[in-house]
Design a protein around this motif. Structure first.
Motif, PDB file in Angstrom:
ATOM      1  N   PRO A  46      54.048  38.008   7.669  1.00  0.00           N
ATOM      2  CA  PRO A  46      53.643  38.465   6.544  1.00  0.00           C
ATOM      3  C   PRO A  46      52.204  39.423   7.204  1.00  0.00           C
ATOM      4  CG  PRO A  46      52.742  36.181   6.014  1.00  0.00           C
ATOM      5  CD  PRO A  46      53.904  36.451   7.543  1.00  0.00           C
ATOM      6  N   VAL A  47      52.582  40.423   5.638  1.00  0.00           N
ATOM      7  CA  VAL A  47      50.692  41.280   6.684  1.00  0.00           C
ATOM      8  C   VAL A  47      50.200  41.073   5.576  1.00  0.00           C
ATOM      9  CG1 VAL A  47      49.899  43.560   5.589  1.00  0.00           C
ATOM     10  CG2 VAL A  47      52.055  43.483   6.463  1.00  0.00           C
ATOM     11  N   VAL A  48      49.039  40.626   5.968  1.00  0.00           N
ATOM     12  CA  VAL A  48      47.797  40.015   5.807  1.00  0.00           C
ATOM     13  C   VAL A  48      46.742  40.853   5.162  1.00  0.00           C
ATOM     14  CG1 VAL A  48      45.890  37.640   5.409  1.00  0.00           C
ATOM     15  CG2 VAL A  48      48.441  37.894   6.656  1.00  0.00           C
ATOM     16  N   GLY A  49      46.196  41.286   3.946  1.00  0.00           N
ATOM     17  CA  GLY A  49      45.047  41.901   3.714  1.00  0.00           C
ATOM     18  C   GLY A  49      43.652  41.366   3.689  1.00  0.00           C
ATOM     19  N   SER A  50      42.865  42.316   4.616  1.00  0.00           N
ATOM     20  CA  SER A  50      41.302  42.181   4.382  1.00  0.00           C
ATOM     21  C   SER A  50      40.506  42.983   4.058  1.00  0.00           C
ATOM     22  CB  SER A  50      41.418  41.886   6.011  1.00  0.00           C
ATOM     23  OG  SER A  50      41.925  44.038   6.075  1.00  0.00           O
ATOM     24  N   ALA A  51      39.518  42.001   3.631  1.00  0.00           N
ATOM     25  CA  ALA A  51      38.161  43.238   3.208  1.00  0.00           C
ATOM     26  C   ALA A  51      38.416  44.580   3.796  1.00  0.00           C
ATOM     27  CB  ALA A  51      36.835  41.520   2.923  1.00  0.00           C
ATOM     28  N   ASN A  52      37.334  44.989   3.042  1.00  0.00           N
ATOM     29  CA  ASN A  52      37.176  46.671   4.051  1.00  0.00           C
ATOM     30  C   ASN A  52      35.815  46.026   4.454  1.00  0.00           C
ATOM     31  OD1 ASN A  52      35.867  48.780   3.270  1.00  0.00           O
ATOM     32  ND2 ASN A  52      37.284  49.341   2.850  1.00  0.00           N
ATOM     33  N   ILE A  53      35.588  46.505   5.028  1.00  0.00           N
ATOM     34  CA  ILE A  53      33.848  46.082   5.558  1.00  0.00           C
ATOM     35  C   ILE A  53      33.194  46.831   5.326  1.00  0.00           C
ATOM     36  CG2 ILE A  53      34.985  45.709   8.871  1.00  0.00           C
ATOM     37  CD1 ILE A  53      35.116  49.054   9.313  1.00  0.00           C
ATOM     38  N   ILE A  97      31.535  52.110  14.521  1.00  0.00           N
ATOM     39  CA  ILE A  97      32.313  52.916  14.576  1.00  0.00           C
ATOM     40  C   ILE A  97      31.986  54.134  14.367  1.00  0.00           C
ATOM     41  CG2 ILE A  97      33.462  53.864  11.877  1.00  0.00           C
ATOM     42  CD1 ILE A  97      33.640  50.927  11.088  1.00  0.00           C
ATOM     43  N   ASN A  98      33.015  55.166  14.590  1.00  0.00           N
ATOM     44  CA  ASN A  98      31.942  56.568  15.383  1.00  0.00           C
ATOM     45  C   ASN A  98      32.176  57.830  14.119  1.00  0.00           C
ATOM     46  OD1 ASN A  98      33.935  56.951  16.309  1.00  0.00           O
ATOM     47  ND2 ASN A  98      33.770  56.916  18.398  1.00  0.00           N
ATOM     48  N   ASP A  99      33.045  57.405  12.859  1.00  0.00           N
ATOM     49  CA  ASP A  99      33.489  58.285  12.184  1.00  0.00           C
ATOM     50  C   ASP A  99      33.802  58.020  10.827  1.00  0.00           C
ATOM     51  OD1 ASP A  99      34.827  60.562  10.865  1.00  0.00           O
ATOM     52  OD2 ASP A  99      35.633  61.184  12.545  1.00  0.00           O
ATOM     53  N   ILE A 100      32.911  58.056  10.027  1.00  0.00           N
ATOM     54  CA  ILE A 100      32.806  57.816   8.317  1.00  0.00           C
ATOM     55  C   ILE A 100      34.096  57.975   7.563  1.00  0.00           C
ATOM     56  CG2 ILE A 100      31.907  59.721   7.171  1.00  0.00           C
ATOM     57  CD1 ILE A 100      30.340  58.419   5.726  1.00  0.00           C
ATOM     58  N   ARG A 101      34.809  58.895   8.244  1.00  0.00           N
ATOM     59  CA  ARG A 101      36.316  59.693   7.539  1.00  0.00           C
ATOM     60  C   ARG A 101      37.323  58.044   7.784  1.00  0.00           C
ATOM     61  NH1 ARG A 101      36.293  64.905  10.022  1.00  0.00           N
ATOM     62  NH2 ARG A 101      35.424  64.014  11.757  1.00  0.00           N
ATOM     63  N   VAL A 102      36.974  57.403   8.822  1.00  0.00           N
ATOM     64  CA  VAL A 102      37.785  56.305   8.825  1.00  0.00           C
ATOM     65  C   VAL A 102      37.690  55.171   6.996  1.00  0.00           C
ATOM     66  CG1 VAL A 102      37.217  56.261  10.867  1.00  0.00           C
ATOM     67  CG2 VAL A 102      36.046  54.616   9.331  1.00  0.00           C
ATOM     68  N   PHE A 103      36.469  54.961   6.720  1.00  0.00           N
ATOM     69  CA  PHE A 103      36.267  54.532   5.459  1.00  0.00           C
ATOM     70  C   PHE A 103      37.544  54.937   4.552  1.00  0.00           C
ATOM     71  CE2 PHE A 103      32.516  53.701   7.594  1.00  0.00           C
ATOM     72  CZ  PHE A 103      32.300  52.553   7.377  1.00  0.00           C
ATOM     73  N   TYR A 104      37.527  55.574   4.332  1.00  0.00           N
ATOM     74  CA  TYR A 104      37.754  56.526   3.435  1.00  0.00           C
ATOM     75  C   TYR A 104      39.571  57.504   3.215  1.00  0.00           C
ATOM     76  CZ  TYR A 104      33.302  55.888   0.963  1.00  0.00           C
ATOM     77  OH  TYR A 104      32.499  55.897   1.181  1.00  0.00           O
ATOM     78  N   ASN A 105      40.110  57.423   4.927  1.00  0.00           N
ATOM     79  CA  ASN A 105      41.679  58.147   4.647  1.00  0.00           C
ATOM     80  C   ASN A 105      41.875  56.893   5.134  1.00  0.00           C
ATOM     81  OD1 ASN A 105      41.517  56.283   6.951  1.00  0.00           O
ATOM     82  ND2 ASN A 105      41.256  57.897   8.409  1.00  0.00           N
ATOM     83  N   THR A 106      42.225  55.684   4.082  1.00  0.00           N
ATOM     84  CA  THR A 106      43.260  55.240   4.240  1.00  0.00           C
ATOM     85  C   THR A 106      44.202  55.065   4.940  1.00  0.00           C
ATOM     86  OG1 THR A 106      44.946  56.408   2.535  1.00  0.00           O
ATOM     87  CG2 THR A 106      43.230  55.919   1.043  1.00  0.00           C
ATOM     88  N   ASN A 107      43.960  54.948   6.161  1.00  0.00           N
ATOM     89  CA  ASN A 107      44.835  54.484   7.060  1.00  0.00           C
ATOM     90  C   ASN A 107      44.370  52.318   7.104  1.00  0.00           C
ATOM     91  OD1 ASN A 107      45.900  53.819   9.738  1.00  0.00           O
ATOM     92  ND2 ASN A 107      45.183  55.471  10.507  1.00  0.00           N
ATOM     93  N   LEU A 108      45.628  52.230   6.531  1.00  0.00           N
ATOM     94  CA  LEU A 108      45.064  50.685   6.882  1.00  0.00           C
ATOM     95  C   LEU A 108      44.886  50.085   7.928  1.00  0.00           C
ATOM     96  CD1 LEU A 108      46.958  49.690   3.731  1.00  0.00           C
ATOM     97  CD2 LEU A 108      44.701  49.746   3.676  1.00  0.00           C
ATOM     98  N   LYS A 109      46.015  50.445   8.872  1.00  0.00           N
ATOM     99  CA  LYS A 109      46.281  49.912  10.384  1.00  0.00           C
ATOM    100  C   LYS A 109      44.337  50.509  11.167  1.00  0.00           C
ATOM    101  CE  LYS A 109      49.696  50.203  13.883  1.00  0.00           C
ATOM    102  NZ  LYS A 109      50.614  50.732  14.387  1.00  0.00           N
TER     103      LYS A 109
END
Ligand code: DAH
Length: 347
Positions: A101-108, A324-336
């Motif tokens: 099952p896909v397990v969700g995780s808290a956003n860092i 993390i070297n790019d702030i956009r990862v927080f907002y591009n909704t790429n769950l992977k």
């Protein structure tokens, strides 16, 4: 009697050919229906001579019994065949590997905020909220930044209605709102993590929407050293006890003195690397002692009360902590992408 024998033979033959329940039911009609073969001989009994009636009756009953016995046996067999076939087709191989099952995780980003919240709650702070759609009065004026002040240009603001309603460019207006609620009477210890907005072009280190973690403490006899101690505890909790804090003089309209908070580079330990751009230090917050004008405008008498305030950049802290070297990862909704950071941390 011959007819009865013929029927017996016919039953044996037809029953041995039956393959389905439908065929079996058709036989029932053929033999026992209104015009069925057995029904027909049964009705002949009235024409049979008296002395043969008994014998005839017995034979008719025999043929009925033969039919019914066969009918019942075959029915049971066909029905159980059906059940078995169904079970076979629905069989589950419990030894096959399951689908994970896909397990969700808290956003860092959320994790960093929660870590700071937990620490400050343990020190008696309240976590408070404020509106993202804010009034100019709280976002600027009551923070000692009057209309026309050049400091407003540095925070390129999204105005929504004329010059009065805007998307807050910082979480500092929540300081004002909290003090107004305190009515100039009670000590204040609050933090407010929240979204902020500026008309920045998005790139690796800028986002038009980002998060700040605001802090405010107002009490009696509060000085810069209280601020330094508090910030130091936060930093050591988040980045480890070896990490040092440094306070550089700076300028904000709502604090006096104002400082910029740097932390010693946890990556190179101060010798210089690409994370700290070879300076050995990384800036993580703005802070200072609350300006007397700000206290006064919000109803706190600066002769009685004093305080400190700070504002951390939440993404910056998360980027440093999780490499993390790019702030956009927080907002591009790429769950992977997001869950990968999480896995690295949890392993
Ligand atoms: N609001 C400031 C900004 O967005 C950061 C900041 C500086 C917050 C000093 C404070 C403070 O509370 O005391 O740049």
């Amino acid at each position: 009697m011959d007819k009865i024998n013929d029927i017996k033979e016919l039953i044996n033959k037809k029953m041995s050919d039956v393959k389905t329940l439908e065929e079996l039911n058709n036989l029932k009609v053929e033999f026992l229906g209104k015009k069925g073969l057995i029904t027909e001989v049964n009705s002949m009994i009235k024409d049979v001579p008296k002395e043969e009636k008994k014998e005839f009756g017995i034979r008719v009953n025999e043929v009925k019994k033969l039919f019914n016995d066969k009918y019942n046996d075959i029915k049971v067999k066909l029905e159980s065949d059906l059940v078995n076939k169904k079970l076979e087709s629905e069989a589950i191989d419990v030894t096959l590997p399951s689908i994970r099952p896909v397990v969700g995780s808290a956003n860092i980003l959320e994790k960093v905020i929660e870590e700071i919240e937990e620490l400050l709650i343990s020190m008696g702070y309240d976590v408070v909220d404020g509106p993202e759609l804010e009034e100019d009065k709280y976002n600027f004026e009551m923070l000692n930044i009057p209309k026309g002040h050049p400091a407003r240009d540095a925070q390129d603001t999204f105005y929504i209605e004329g010059e009065e309603i805007l998307l807050r460019s910082q979480t500092s207006p929540v300081q004002v709102r909290t003090m107004l609620k305190g009515k100039g009477e009670v000590p204040i210890r609050m933090i407010c993590p929240g979204k902020t907005y500026r008309r920045d072009d998005d790139d690796a280190t800028h986002s038009h929407q980002f998060m700040q973690i605001e802090g405010l403490l107002v009490d009696k006899n509060i000085s810069l050293s209280d601020l330094k101690g508090t910030i130091d505890v936060i930093i050591k909790k988040l980045f480890g006890s070896d990490v040092e804090t440094r306070f550089r003089p700076s300028y904000y309209q709502f604090t006096e003195p104002s400082v910029e908070v740097d932390i010693s580079c946890f990556n190179c330990g101060g010798s210089g690397c690409n994370i700290c751009k070879n300076t050995g230090w990384i800036t993580v917050a703005g802070a200072g002692v609350v300006h007397p004008n700000v206290l006064r405008m919000s109803g706190y008498d600066p002769k009685v009360w004093s305080g400190f305030a700070f504002g951390f950049g939440a993404e910056r802290m998360a980027m440093l902590k999780y490499d993390i070297n790019d702030i956009r990862v927080f907002y591009n909704t790429n769950l992977k992408e997001l869950s990968n950071f999480d896995r690295e941390v949890d392993l």
